[in-house]
Design a protein around this motif. Structure first.
Motif: not given
Length: 204
Positions: A49-64
């Motif tokens: 429920g927050k941004a930013p997030w980074l998508e790396v192929d099919d993975e997501k990394i949350y928290e700046s």
């Protein structure tokens, strides 16, 4: 090569250091920007429920901090050893603690919060004195001009924070000139300077 997609507001904020790393590295990425008005539609796509997030192929990394650290390690913007990496982490975390203390004053000053500026200002100024003194001591110790022995992702993160602080407080440069010089040093690095000069600047 992974496919990168950075999801963040159309502002610098906590997503800008990641954008700078991509440009520094010459790495193509999807810069998915959205407005605060669009956020209610975008928010369900974020598992936190927050941004930013980074998508790396099919993975997501949350928290700046986590995603910027990941990109820093990927593109040669980490410390030279585990101690330097720990110091970078420590300084960035300390900066976020400073923001928590400074935010009430800055939000009211920006017209985005309620409160009495005169009552909030002493704690804000105390927080600034503590934070910028701490940062300057680290810069004096490394003697490299950066918070580690060379430019790191932490420097990019902090330089953006200093720029934002200047936008809200016109006394920053007068009170902490060496800190502003540090920000200029980071932003003057090859490839970074080119991006800084061309980007669509925002107040935060």
């Amino acid at each position: 090569m992974p496919h990168y997609k950075l999801n963040y507001f159309d502002a610098r904020g906590f997503g800008e250091a990641a954008r700078i790393i991509f440009h520094y590295a010459g790495q193509e990425f999807d810069d998915n920007r959205f407005t605060h008005e669009q956020w209610p539609e975008i928010k369900p796509k974020s598992e936190t429920g927050k941004a930013p997030w980074l998508e790396v192929d099919d993975e997501k990394i949350y928290e700046s901090t986590a995603l910027t650290r990941y990109l820093g390690h990927t593109y040669g913007l980490a410390g030279k050893d585990v101690m330097e990496n720990a110091q970078i982490d420590s300084i960035v975390d300390t900066y976020k603690d400073f923001l928590n203390d400074a935010r009430p004053y800055l939000m009211v000053k920006a017209g985005r919060g309620e409160g009495n500026l005169d009552e909030l200002k002493p704690k804000y100024e105390e927080s600034c004195q503590r934070w910028y003194t701490y940062l300057q001591k680290r810069l004096d110790k490394t003697k490299s001009g950066f918070i580690a022995s060379k430019l790191s992702w932490g420097d990019l993160f902090l330089a953006e924070g200093i720029k934002t602080a200047q936008n809200f407080d016109d006394q920053i440069e007068k009170k902490y000139p060496k800190i502003v010089e540090y920000k200029k040093r980071v932003h003057s690095q090859p490839k970074i300077k080119e991006y800084i000069e061309k980007r669509n600047d925002t107040i935060f």
